[in-house]
Design an enzyme around this catalytic site. Structure first.
Site, PDB file in Angstrom:
ATOM      1  N   LEU A 177      40.495  24.339  20.433  1.00  0.00           N
ATOM      2  CA  LEU A 177      41.520  25.012  21.224  1.00  0.00           C
ATOM      3  C   LEU A 177      41.021  26.328  21.813  1.00  0.00           C
ATOM      4  O   LEU A 177      41.290  26.625  22.983  1.00  0.00           O
ATOM      5  CB  LEU A 177      42.756  25.277  20.361  1.00  0.00           C
TER       6      LEU A 177
ATOM      7  N   ASP B   8      33.632  34.109  18.245  1.00  0.00           N
ATOM      8  CA  ASP B   8      33.487  33.032  17.280  1.00  0.00           C
ATOM      9  C   ASP B   8      32.496  33.478  16.223  1.00  0.00           C
ATOM     10  O   ASP B   8      31.378  33.901  16.538  1.00  0.00           O
ATOM     11  CB  ASP B   8      33.002  31.732  17.934  1.00  0.00           C
TER      12      ASP B   8
ATOM     13  N   ASP C  49      33.454  39.208  12.545  1.00  0.00           N
ATOM     14  CA  ASP C  49      34.458  38.611  11.669  1.00  0.00           C
ATOM     15  C   ASP C  49      35.778  39.337  11.903  1.00  0.00           C
ATOM     16  O   ASP C  49      35.972  40.461  11.435  1.00  0.00           O
ATOM     17  CB  ASP C  49      34.007  38.747  10.217  1.00  0.00           C
ATOM     18  N   ILE C  50      36.713  38.699  12.609  1.00  0.00           N
ATOM     19  CA  ILE C  50      37.949  39.374  12.982  1.00  0.00           C
ATOM     20  C   ILE C  50      38.930  39.502  11.814  1.00  0.00           C
ATOM     21  O   ILE C  50      39.984  40.126  11.954  1.00  0.00           O
ATOM     22  CB  ILE C  50      38.617  38.669  14.175  1.00  0.00           C
TER      23      ILE C  50
ATOM     24  N   ASN D  80      43.412  32.864  17.607  1.00  0.00           N
ATOM     25  CA  ASN D  80      43.283  31.417  17.449  1.00  0.00           C
ATOM     26  C   ASN D  80      42.422  31.012  16.254  1.00  0.00           C
ATOM     27  O   ASN D  80      42.523  29.888  15.780  1.00  0.00           O
ATOM     28  CB  ASN D  80      42.688  30.834  18.742  1.00  0.00           C
TER      29      ASN D  80
ATOM     30  N   TYR E 201      47.577  26.689   4.143  1.00  0.00           N
ATOM     31  CA  TYR E 201      47.620  26.705   5.609  1.00  0.00           C
ATOM     32  C   TYR E 201      49.054  26.865   6.111  1.00  0.00           C
ATOM     33  O   TYR E 201      49.323  27.637   7.046  1.00  0.00           O
ATOM     34  CB  TYR E 201      47.007  25.404   6.114  1.00  0.00           C
TER      35      TYR E 201
ATOM     36  N   LYS F  76      50.438  29.965   8.362  1.00  0.00           N
ATOM     37  CA  LYS F  76      50.983  29.730   9.696  1.00  0.00           C
ATOM     38  C   LYS F  76      52.450  30.153   9.793  1.00  0.00           C
ATOM     39  O   LYS F  76      52.906  30.581  10.867  1.00  0.00           O
ATOM     40  CB  LYS F  76      50.826  28.263  10.082  1.00  0.00           C
TER      41      LYS F  76
END
Length: 313
Positions: free
Chosen positions: A28, A47, A82-83, A109, A180, A184
């Site tokens: 995505l 990334d 590394d965000i 994302n 997960y 989310k």
């Protein structure tokens, strides 16, 4: 921050805008980065280059996407930080400002999976998924918001946009994906708070809950995500999700849309309406446990059935 007029800098819905996309090396994120570039945006392609389990991968997917954008005549720069760390998130914003002079849109994302049933879910797997998905949304958002607030206070109110990435698992839950699903769902709450807090500074914040074929989904939902026969519409192609993400990240075109969650799958777009009060009763005094139970059971009988949890038998 330099002045911007989207109508005067060339064609494309996002012409002149600078967009940072996390986890943009594949799936995505890659589709979003390419779609923004096709609409005239300058793109920071983030990334960390890790595998599905969060471990480092040997190649540099961000550089490959940058090369694709440049080969098509667009402008892009790779960011490998590394965000999910404050340093990496801050350097993402700095990469946009230092390279292109501004930051207009942040698309959060990045993510990966470590699926287990709850009774088998290790604490490290819980922490790792919450860290990348939820903390990996919070920190870039925080640093971008601080940048935009400073711009607004300096008299340069931005036309800023944030697009967060939730999931059907965050809306309904998903068997075998407790970590997960929790992450989310947390992103949805974060989106609503950020939209309310940042509107005064010219920032709109929305979220998507996409369904598409990626490294994360094609193994977990193999039958649903299978590619169609040649010539048929590929409803699970990641590129189907990107047009809405591009529009949400644009300037004047998306003005006034904030604090919303959209499900996106194939050619379908749905505005999600979230938790709303259903049947209610007020006794006007304290209930007994059995009385509260009787009332609750009667209310449940009048309420709409909840959505089915993914993977429930």
């Amino acid at each position: 921050m330099t002045d911007q007029s989207e109508a005067s800098v060339g064609g494309g819905l996002c012409a002149g805008r600078v967009v940072a996309v996390t986890g943009a090396g594949r799936g995505l994120g890659r589709a979003h980065a390419l779609a923004y570039a096709a609409e005239g945006a300058k793109v920071v392609v983030n990334d960390f280059g890790v595998g599905l389990d969060g471990q480092p991968a040997p190649d540099s997917p961000a550089a490959q996407v940058v090369a694709e954008i440049r080969e098509s005549g667009g402008e892009a720069v790779a960011h490998g930080g590394d965000i999910a760390t404050s340093e990496g998130a801050a350097s993402l914003v700095a990469a946009a400002v230092d390279t292109f002079g501004r930051l207009d849109t942040l698309v959060n994302n990045a993510g990966f999976l470590r699926d287990r049933m709850l009774v088998n879910l290790a604490e490290d797997d819980w922490d790792a998924v919450l860290r990348v998905h939820l903390k990996g949304h919070f920190l870039p958002l925080q640093h971008a918001a601080a940048h935009w607030r400073a711009e607004a206070k300096a008299g340069r109110t931005p036309v800023a946009r944030v697009v967060n990435t939730s999931s059907g698992a965050g809306l309904l839950g998903s068997v075998g994906q407790g970590n997960y699903s929790a992450a989310k769902a947390g992103i949805l709450g974060l989106t609503l708070v950020a939209a309310a807090e940042m509107g005064r500074y010219g920032v709109q914040v929305n979220a998507i809950a996409p369904a598409a074929r990626t490294r994360m989904t094609e193994a977990t939902f193999a039958e649903t995500m299978a590619a169609p026969q040649a010539g048929a519409f590929d409803a699970m192609a990641p590129a189907n999700v990107s047009p809405l993400v591009v529009w949400l990240g644009s300037g004047a075109a998306s003005d006034g849309v904030t604090g919303r969650v959209f499900e996106v799958e194939g050619g379908r777009i749905t505005v999600m309406e979230g938790w709303r009060p259903g049947p209610t009763v007020d006794k006007g005094e304290r209930w007994t446990p059995s009385g509260a139970g009787d009332a609750a059971r009667e209310l449940v009988g009048r309420a709409a059935a909840p959505g089915a949890v993914y993977g429930a038998s």
